[in-house]
Motif scaffolding. Structure first.
Motif, PDB file in Angstrom:
ATOM      1  N   ILE A 316       0.844  -1.202   0.000  1.00 21.51           N
ATOM      2  CA  ILE A 316       0.000   0.000   0.000  1.00 21.51           C
ATOM      3  C   ILE A 316       0.878   1.251   0.000  1.00 21.51           C
ATOM      4  CG2 ILE A 316      -1.717   1.322   1.293  1.00 21.51           C
ATOM      5  CD1 ILE A 316      -2.698  -1.343   2.461  1.00 21.51           C
ATOM      6  N   ASP A 317       0.562   2.182  -0.856  1.00 22.30           N
ATOM      7  CA  ASP A 317       1.316   3.434  -0.954  1.00 22.30           C
ATOM      8  C   ASP A 317       0.730   4.431   0.056  1.00 22.30           C
ATOM      9  OD1 ASP A 317       2.655   5.733  -1.598  1.00 22.30           O
ATOM     10  OD2 ASP A 317       2.308   5.593  -3.756  1.00 22.30           O
ATOM     11  N   TRP A 318       1.152   4.297   1.322  1.00 25.03           N
ATOM     12  CA  TRP A 318       0.598   5.148   2.375  1.00 25.03           C
ATOM     13  C   TRP A 318       1.009   6.607   2.208  1.00 25.03           C
ATOM     14  CZ3 TRP A 318      -3.383   4.077   5.160  1.00 25.03           C
ATOM     15  CH2 TRP A 318      -3.695   2.751   5.479  1.00 25.03           C
ATOM     16  N   THR A 319       2.137   6.860   1.601  1.00 25.59           N
ATOM     17  CA  THR A 319       2.546   8.244   1.369  1.00 25.59           C
ATOM     18  C   THR A 319       1.564   8.952   0.439  1.00 25.59           C
ATOM     19  OG1 THR A 319       4.881   7.666   1.673  1.00 25.59           O
ATOM     20  CG2 THR A 319       4.402   9.732   0.526  1.00 25.59           C
ATOM     21  N   GLU A 320       1.148   8.249  -0.627  1.00 27.33           N
ATOM     22  CA  GLU A 320       0.156   8.817  -1.543  1.00 27.33           C
ATOM     23  C   GLU A 320      -1.192   8.975  -0.848  1.00 27.33           C
ATOM     24  OE1 GLU A 320      -1.808  10.146  -5.100  1.00 27.33           O
ATOM     25  OE2 GLU A 320       0.172  10.328  -4.174  1.00 27.33           O
ATOM     26  N   LEU A 324      -3.320  12.407  -0.340  1.00 23.06           N
ATOM     27  CA  LEU A 324      -4.714  12.569  -0.752  1.00 23.06           C
ATOM     28  C   LEU A 324      -5.589  13.010   0.418  1.00 23.06           C
ATOM     29  CD1 LEU A 324      -5.038   9.466  -3.111  1.00 23.06           C
ATOM     30  CD2 LEU A 324      -5.247  11.869  -3.801  1.00 23.06           C
ATOM     31  N   TYR A 325      -5.300  12.484   1.610  1.00 22.03           N
ATOM     32  CA  TYR A 325      -6.077  12.929   2.777  1.00 22.03           C
ATOM     33  C   TYR A 325      -5.787  14.384   3.104  1.00 22.03           C
ATOM     34  CZ  TYR A 325      -8.613   8.812   4.316  1.00 22.03           C
ATOM     35  OH  TYR A 325      -9.527   7.781   4.415  1.00 22.03           O
ATOM     36  N   ASP A 326      -4.569  14.835   2.869  1.00 24.63           N
ATOM     37  CA  ASP A 326      -4.267  16.247   3.074  1.00 24.63           C
ATOM     38  C   ASP A 326      -5.093  17.113   2.122  1.00 24.63           C
ATOM     39  OD1 ASP A 326      -2.445  15.605   5.039  1.00 24.63           O
ATOM     40  OD2 ASP A 326      -0.687  15.769   3.730  1.00 24.63           O
ATOM     41  N   VAL A 327      -5.203  16.678   0.868  1.00 27.28           N
ATOM     42  CA  VAL A 327      -6.026  17.408  -0.105  1.00 27.28           C
ATOM     43  C   VAL A 327      -7.488  17.364   0.310  1.00 27.28           C
ATOM     44  CG1 VAL A 327      -6.752  17.530  -2.519  1.00 27.28           C
ATOM     45  CG2 VAL A 327      -4.391  16.913  -1.958  1.00 27.28           C
ATOM     46  N   LEU A 328      -7.959  16.190   0.772  1.00 25.17           N
ATOM     47  CA  LEU A 328      -9.345  16.054   1.200  1.00 25.17           C
ATOM     48  C   LEU A 328      -9.633  16.956   2.401  1.00 25.17           C
ATOM     49  CD1 LEU A 328     -12.065  14.580   0.904  1.00 25.17           C
ATOM     50  CD2 LEU A 328     -11.162  12.778   2.385  1.00 25.17           C
ATOM     51  N   ALA A 329      -8.688  17.042   3.329  1.00 24.58           N
ATOM     52  CA  ALA A 329      -8.878  17.885   4.505  1.00 24.58           C
ATOM     53  C   ALA A 329      -8.989  19.352   4.118  1.00 24.58           C
ATOM     54  CB  ALA A 329      -7.724  17.680   5.485  1.00 24.58           C
ATOM     55  N   ALA A 330      -8.301  19.750   3.054  1.00 28.91           N
ATOM     56  CA  ALA A 330      -8.390  21.131   2.585  1.00 28.91           C
ATOM     57  C   ALA A 330      -9.669  21.371   1.792  1.00 28.91           C
ATOM     58  CB  ALA A 330      -7.172  21.464   1.721  1.00 28.91           C
ATOM     59  N   THR A 331     -10.141  20.322   1.090  1.00 28.32           N
ATOM     60  CA  THR A 331     -11.324  20.448   0.236  1.00 28.32           C
ATOM     61  C   THR A 331     -12.619  20.323   1.034  1.00 28.32           C
ATOM     62  OG1 THR A 331     -10.086  19.475  -1.600  1.00 28.32           O
ATOM     63  CG2 THR A 331     -12.494  19.506  -1.793  1.00 28.32           C
ATOM     64  N   ALA A 332     -12.668  19.344   1.920  1.00 30.22           N
ATOM     65  CA  ALA A 332     -13.875  19.077   2.711  1.00 30.22           C
ATOM     66  C   ALA A 332     -13.473  18.821   4.153  1.00 30.22           C
ATOM     67  CB  ALA A 332     -14.629  17.878   2.130  1.00 30.22           C
ATOM     68  N   PRO A 333     -13.042  19.853   4.870  1.00 31.71           N
ATOM     69  CA  PRO A 333     -12.543  19.657   6.236  1.00 31.71           C
ATOM     70  C   PRO A 333     -13.622  19.159   7.185  1.00 31.71           C
ATOM     71  CG  PRO A 333     -12.842  21.999   5.761  1.00 31.71           C
ATOM     72  CD  PRO A 333     -13.033  21.271   4.470  1.00 31.71           C
ATOM     73  N   GLY A 334     -13.184  18.379   8.163  1.00 30.52           N
ATOM     74  CA  GLY A 334     -14.107  17.854   9.161  1.00 30.52           C
ATOM     75  C   GLY A 334     -13.398  16.893  10.082  1.00 30.52           C
ATOM     76  N   PRO A 335     -13.935  16.665  11.270  1.00 26.79           N
ATOM     77  CA  PRO A 335     -13.256  15.804  12.244  1.00 26.79           C
ATOM     78  C   PRO A 335     -13.116  14.361  11.800  1.00 26.79           C
ATOM     79  CG  PRO A 335     -15.458  16.425  13.002  1.00 26.79           C
ATOM     80  CD  PRO A 335     -15.164  17.271  11.814  1.00 26.79           C
ATOM     81  N   VAL A 336     -14.102  13.828  11.068  1.00 26.32           N
ATOM     82  CA  VAL A 336     -13.996  12.436  10.621  1.00 26.32           C
ATOM     83  C   VAL A 336     -12.873  12.295   9.599  1.00 26.32           C
ATOM     84  CG1 VAL A 336     -15.187  10.540   9.463  1.00 26.32           C
ATOM     85  CG2 VAL A 336     -16.422  11.954  11.117  1.00 26.32           C
ATOM     86  N   VAL A 343      -4.754   8.074  10.646  1.00 29.26           N
ATOM     87  CA  VAL A 343      -4.350   6.713  10.293  1.00 29.26           C
ATOM     88  C   VAL A 343      -3.324   6.744   9.163  1.00 29.26           C
ATOM     89  CG1 VAL A 343      -5.134   4.492   9.385  1.00 29.26           C
ATOM     90  CG2 VAL A 343      -6.556   5.732  11.028  1.00 29.26           C
ATOM     91  N   ALA A 344      -3.639   7.517   8.101  1.00 27.97           N
ATOM     92  CA  ALA A 344      -2.751   7.566   6.943  1.00 27.97           C
ATOM     93  C   ALA A 344      -1.377   8.135   7.309  1.00 27.97           C
ATOM     94  CB  ALA A 344      -3.390   8.404   5.841  1.00 27.97           C
ATOM     95  N   HIS A 345      -1.354   9.204   8.087  1.00 25.71           N
ATOM     96  CA  HIS A 345      -0.068   9.795   8.468  1.00 25.71           C
ATOM     97  C   HIS A 345       0.700   8.870   9.411  1.00 25.71           C
ATOM     98  CE1 HIS A 345       0.231  13.986   6.887  1.00 25.71           C
ATOM     99  NE2 HIS A 345      -1.014  13.692   6.530  1.00 25.71           N
ATOM    100  N   GLY A 346      -0.039   8.131  10.228  1.00 32.26           N
ATOM    101  CA  GLY A 346       0.637   7.178  11.107  1.00 32.26           C
ATOM    102  C   GLY A 346       1.336   6.082  10.348  1.00 32.26           C
ATOM    103  N   ARG A 347       0.720   5.648   9.241  1.00 32.87           N
ATOM    104  CA  ARG A 347       1.344   4.601   8.424  1.00 32.87           C
ATOM    105  C   ARG A 347       2.467   5.177   7.559  1.00 32.87           C
ATOM    106  NH1 ARG A 347      -2.103   2.636  11.209  1.00 32.87           N
ATOM    107  NH2 ARG A 347      -3.399   0.831  10.735  1.00 32.87           N
ATOM    108  N   ALA A 348       2.240   6.380   7.025  1.00 30.12           N
ATOM    109  CA  ALA A 348       3.206   6.948   6.076  1.00 30.12           C
ATOM    110  C   ALA A 348       4.414   7.562   6.768  1.00 30.12           C
ATOM    111  CB  ALA A 348       2.510   8.010   5.223  1.00 30.12           C
ATOM    112  N   HIS A 349       4.204   8.205   7.919  1.00 27.28           N
ATOM    113  CA  HIS A 349       5.271   8.997   8.533  1.00 27.28           C
ATOM    114  C   HIS A 349       5.585   8.594   9.969  1.00 27.28           C
ATOM    115  CE1 HIS A 349       4.688  11.339   4.955  1.00 27.28           C
ATOM    116  NE2 HIS A 349       3.480  11.731   5.323  1.00 27.28           N
ATOM    117  N   GLY A 350       4.959   7.527  10.447  1.00 24.13           N
ATOM    118  CA  GLY A 350       5.252   7.046  11.791  1.00 24.13           C
ATOM    119  C   GLY A 350       4.146   7.371  12.783  1.00 24.13           C
ATOM    120  N   PRO A 351       4.037   6.557  13.849  1.00 21.46           N
ATOM    121  CA  PRO A 351       2.951   6.725  14.823  1.00 21.46           C
ATOM    122  C   PRO A 351       2.877   8.122  15.430  1.00 21.46           C
ATOM    123  CG  PRO A 351       4.099   4.655  15.180  1.00 21.46           C
ATOM    124  CD  PRO A 351       4.890   5.404  14.166  1.00 21.46           C
TER     125      PRO A 351
END
Length: 429
Positions: A316-320, A324-336, A343-351
């Motif tokens: 799985i390309d967790w960095t990608e 994408l979640y960073d873009v989603l957070a900017a496009t449609a921000p929300g707590p969920v 989760v994605a940042h924990g896998r891509a960049h560490g816990p």
């Protein structure tokens, strides 16, 4: 046939047919309340007759025939509608049971009509959601109330008021056209997504998933994509549901226990749904390149596609996905979104990176009472080797979830890990 199997068969038939039955009856009678009453009458007749006579070969057609007869009797008994008896009785007699195996792109679909009716602009947003989940999703008032953490009576009142307002506004079951249809598409998409999510991860009850809701949501998304073919987000919604729905066969093990995404046997993913999802995403992206707006559904579908392309969890390309979640957070921000981004940042960049994201929203009012922040924190803490803190977070999450299977899974994750054999490499669990 014994009574117990018959009762189970009736329950299964009702779950599968009731929404379409109500949709067809609403179209024929032009009265939503009457359509629901007629459908319930047909169910009562099935409960009375099927235990002795057996389940008919075409139970949906049987229920429709009973409901149609009751409708004709109702109109004939009602003096104020006597002048309409001939016309309506003829319509009902001529109407056929909808072909439940018909092509999913038929835009005259009664269930989709119900979805557009439930999302009528005369209704406030909370009423649209409640009514659509009741009519189109087939959820009970109690299930909707649990999903929204409110009293059963509150949801019941919302649904009743919504029906009254539709009647007062003379709302039609006809599919809207032009600007009115476009205005309602976003609401319909949101509710279709809610129905899918309730099936994919049931908010309450004993079962981890409710596949019948996922299948109905996917069907509606396909119909909607044919109805609004030039909207990238509509195709994005279809792609998202198909790609996520492909995982349903692998979400339980042979013993029926829940299986998390990274532990699933991807050979069990439905490859037909994967291909459909990828094709829908490609169409959404093509439309996006023509200048049409792309939003959260397309982005979420792109994230799901990253998972679908990986043959193994370690591929799985967790960095990608994190990007994408960073873009989603900017496009449609929300707590969920932030919970999933953690989760994605924990896998891509560490816990530690994931914990920084989740800790920023863990006390957000919109997440009050939700088990998700605690469950994600538990996973990240476990990956960081902070096992005692992880166990505490999993216990908190287990106490908050209303789903029996999920509670068992979280409780199991909170249990102490078995001793590590001395021959294992350091840190292996």
């Amino acid at each position: 046939m014994s009574n117990q199997p018959t009762q189970e068969a009736i329950t299964a038939v009702w779950r599968h047919e009731s929404v379409r039955l109500v949709g067809a009856l609403t179209r024929m009678t032009r009265d939503l309340d009457l359509a629901e009453d007629l459908a319930q009458d047909a169910l009562v007749a099935a409960l009375e007759q099927w235990p002795d006579g057996g389940v008919p070969s075409n139970p949906g057609a049987w229920l429709m025939a009973v409901a149609k007869r009751r409708a004709i009797d109702q109109f004939r008994r009602n003096d104020t509608l006597r002048r309409r008896t001939t016309e309506l009785a003829h319509t009902l007699q001529e109407a056929e049971m909808p072909d439940l195996d018909a092509a999913v792109d038929h835009i005259e679909d009664d269930v989709l009509r119900l979805a557009f009716l439930s999302c009528h602009p005369a209704l406030p947003p909370e009423s649209r959601t409640a009514l659509t989940l009741r009519l189109v999703g087939g959820l009970t008032t109690q299930e909707i109330a649990r999903a929204y953490l409110v009293k059963d009576a509150t949801i019941g009142q919302r649904i009743s008021r919504a029906k009254r307002r539709l009647a007062e506004n003379g709302a039609s079951l006809e599919l809207p056209t032009g600007p009115e249809r476009q205005a309602r598409v976003a609401d319909v998409m949101a509710v279709v997504y809610l129905i899918f999510n309730e099936g994919y991860a049931a908010s309450s009850g004993p079962d981890w998933t409710r596949p019948e809701l996922c299948l109905e949501a996917m069907r509606l998304a396909r119909v909607l994509a044919r109805l609004v073919p030039d909207d990238p987000e509509v195709h994005g919604l279809q792609a998202l549901l198909e790609l996520q729905g492909s995982r349903l066969p692998a979400r339980r093990d042979a013993a029926g226990r829940p299986v998390l995404l990274e532990d699933q046997d991807r050979r069990h993913w439905d490859q037909l749904l994967v291909r459909r999802g990828q094709a829908a995403l490609a169409e959404a992206e093509r439309l996006g390149r023509t200048g049409r707006p792309v939003g959260s559904y397309v982005l979420q579908a792109a994230i799901a596609a990253c998972h679908a392309r990986a043959r193994r969890p370690e591929d799985i390309d967790w960095t990608e996905i994190a990007r994408l979640y960073d873009v989603l957070a900017a496009t449609a921000p929300g707590p969920v979104v932030e919970v999933n981004r953690a989760v994605a940042h924990g896998r891509a960049h560490g816990p530690a990176a994931g914990l920084a994201v989740i800790d920023a929203v863990r006390d957000h009012p919109a997440l009050a009472g939700s088990h998700l922040p605690a469950a994600v924190r538990g996973d990240l803490l476990e990956r960081a080797g902070r096992h005692d803190e992880a166990a505490e977070a999993f216990r908190l999450a287990a106490s908050l979830t209303r789903n029996g299977d999920e509670r068992a899974l979280l409780t199991n994750r909170a249990a102490p890990a078995p001793p590590t054999p001395a021959t294992d490499p350091p840190g292996r669990r």
